[in-house]
Design an enzyme around this catalytic site. Structure first.
Site, PDB file in Angstrom:
ATOM      1  N   ASP A   1     -10.206   2.858   1.978  1.00  0.00           N
ATOM      2  CA  ASP A   1     -10.656   2.239   3.340  1.00  0.00           C
ATOM      3  C   ASP A   1     -11.105   3.114   4.485  1.00  0.00           C
ATOM      4  OD1 ASP A   1      -9.312  -0.084   2.570  1.00  0.00           O
ATOM      5  OD2 ASP A   1      -7.163   0.534   3.093  1.00  0.00           O
TER       6      ASP A   1
ATOM      7  N   LYS B   1       0.964  -1.316   0.138  1.00  0.00           N
ATOM      8  CA  LYS B   1       0.037   0.128  -0.186  1.00  0.00           C
ATOM      9  C   LYS B   1       0.847   1.260  -0.055  1.00  0.00           C
ATOM     10  CE  LYS B   1      -4.269  -1.753   1.838  1.00  0.00           C
ATOM     11  NZ  LYS B   1      -5.359  -1.508   2.772  1.00  0.00           N
TER      12      LYS B   1
END
Ligand code: ATR
Length: 270
Positions: free
Chosen positions: A103, A66
């Site tokens: 997210d 990420k």
């Protein structure tokens, strides 16, 4: 021409993202296919270069890539930049990548109605997952308390993302703090080790574990037995996927349909 989408990570074989996204692609009639792409640490840039030679629309990115995803993008949306991680990349017609983090909105969608004037939130853990939640909660006007085994990480997270309080505590002290919260969110990876955090009486307060399936099962069963309302992380998984889908197609898909497919698939394998 069939467009390509996918999720890059390691491990990736058990990802439910292909099930979620391919279901929506079928439901909504898009000519695209979403694949799980196994890419070990250190091979992220090479994987992106390979995708650039195909008809790629975008990718989701999960562990351990990420931070690499954020670095690789030319345009970084503010949430991804602040969190320091991207889970969604979009390939632009000029040959560059744009990075987003879904997210954070996925978490807010999954947790539902919360109110900074009445709710007090405690976050357990200060790893990569906690960062997106602290960012989202700070933006929503909360000042969550971050409890973490390693105090320095809780303090660093609070300092980075602003407006948050952190209190270090060893695990056996957690219980004392938890009575001051109306919502407790578990982002630790304790469930992977089979560990269960002992909770005080829930009195119908909310315990949200961002894991799902067998990883969160024992912790959530304990929470329920102590009188907490509880929720697993499956809705958050589907909601972050829905925000990624919206970035790629400018259309928000059905979270309910995605959840139904995930619950059915999990039932079939247990
Ligand atoms: P993720 O990206 O999923 O958040 P991570 O960055 O590895 O994963 O973070 C894992 C979190 O779980 C950390 O907050 C970690 O605590 P430390 O910062 O002290 O390492 C926490 N954690 C993992 N195992 C734990 C355990 N047995 N007890 C308490 N906390 C634990």
């Amino acid at each position: 021409m069939t467009k390509l989408l996918g999720v890059i990570g390691d491990p990736i074989a058990h990802s439910m993202s292909p099930l979620i996204h391919n279901g929506w692609l079928r439901d909504l009639g898009y000519n695209a296919n979403y694949e799980a792409m196994h890419v070990p640490a250190g091979e992220f840039d090479l994987a992106l270069q390979t995708l650039e030679t195909r008809d790629i629309l975008g990718v989701n990115v999960t562990l351990p890539h990420k931070a690499d995803a954020l670095r690789a993008a030319t345009t970084k949306h503010p949430a991804a930049a602040a969190i320091g991680a991207a889970n969604t990349l979009s390939f632009q017609s000029d040959g560059n990548w744009t990075a987003d983090n879904t997210d954070a909105p996925g978490f807010l969608r999954a947790i539902g109605e919360i109110d900074p004037s009445t709710d007090k939130v405690i976050i357990l853990g200060a790893g990569g997952s906690a960062r997106a939640l602290v960012y989202a909660l700070s933006k929503a006007g909360f000042s969550p308390i971050i409890l973490n085994r390693t105090i320095a990480k809780a303090q660093a997270l609070a300092g980075d993302l602003g407006g948050t309080k952190s209190l270090g505590a060893s695990l056996d002290q957690y219980k004392d703090y938890l009575d001051s919260a109306t919502i407790v969110i578990n982002t630790t990876s304790m469930g992977h080790e089979g560990a269960v955090l002992e909770l005080p009486e829930g009195r119908d307060r909310l315990f949200f574990d961002i894991s799902y399936g067998h990883i969160s099962a024992a912790q959530l069963a304990h929470a329920a037995a102590r009188g907490w309302r509880n929720r697993d992380g499956l809705t958050m998984l589907v909601a972050q996927a829905a925000y990624s889908f919206e970035i790629w197609f400018n259309e928000f898909p059905s979270i309910d349909a995605g959840l139904r497919r995930c619950r059915a698939a999990m039932k079939a394998i247990t």
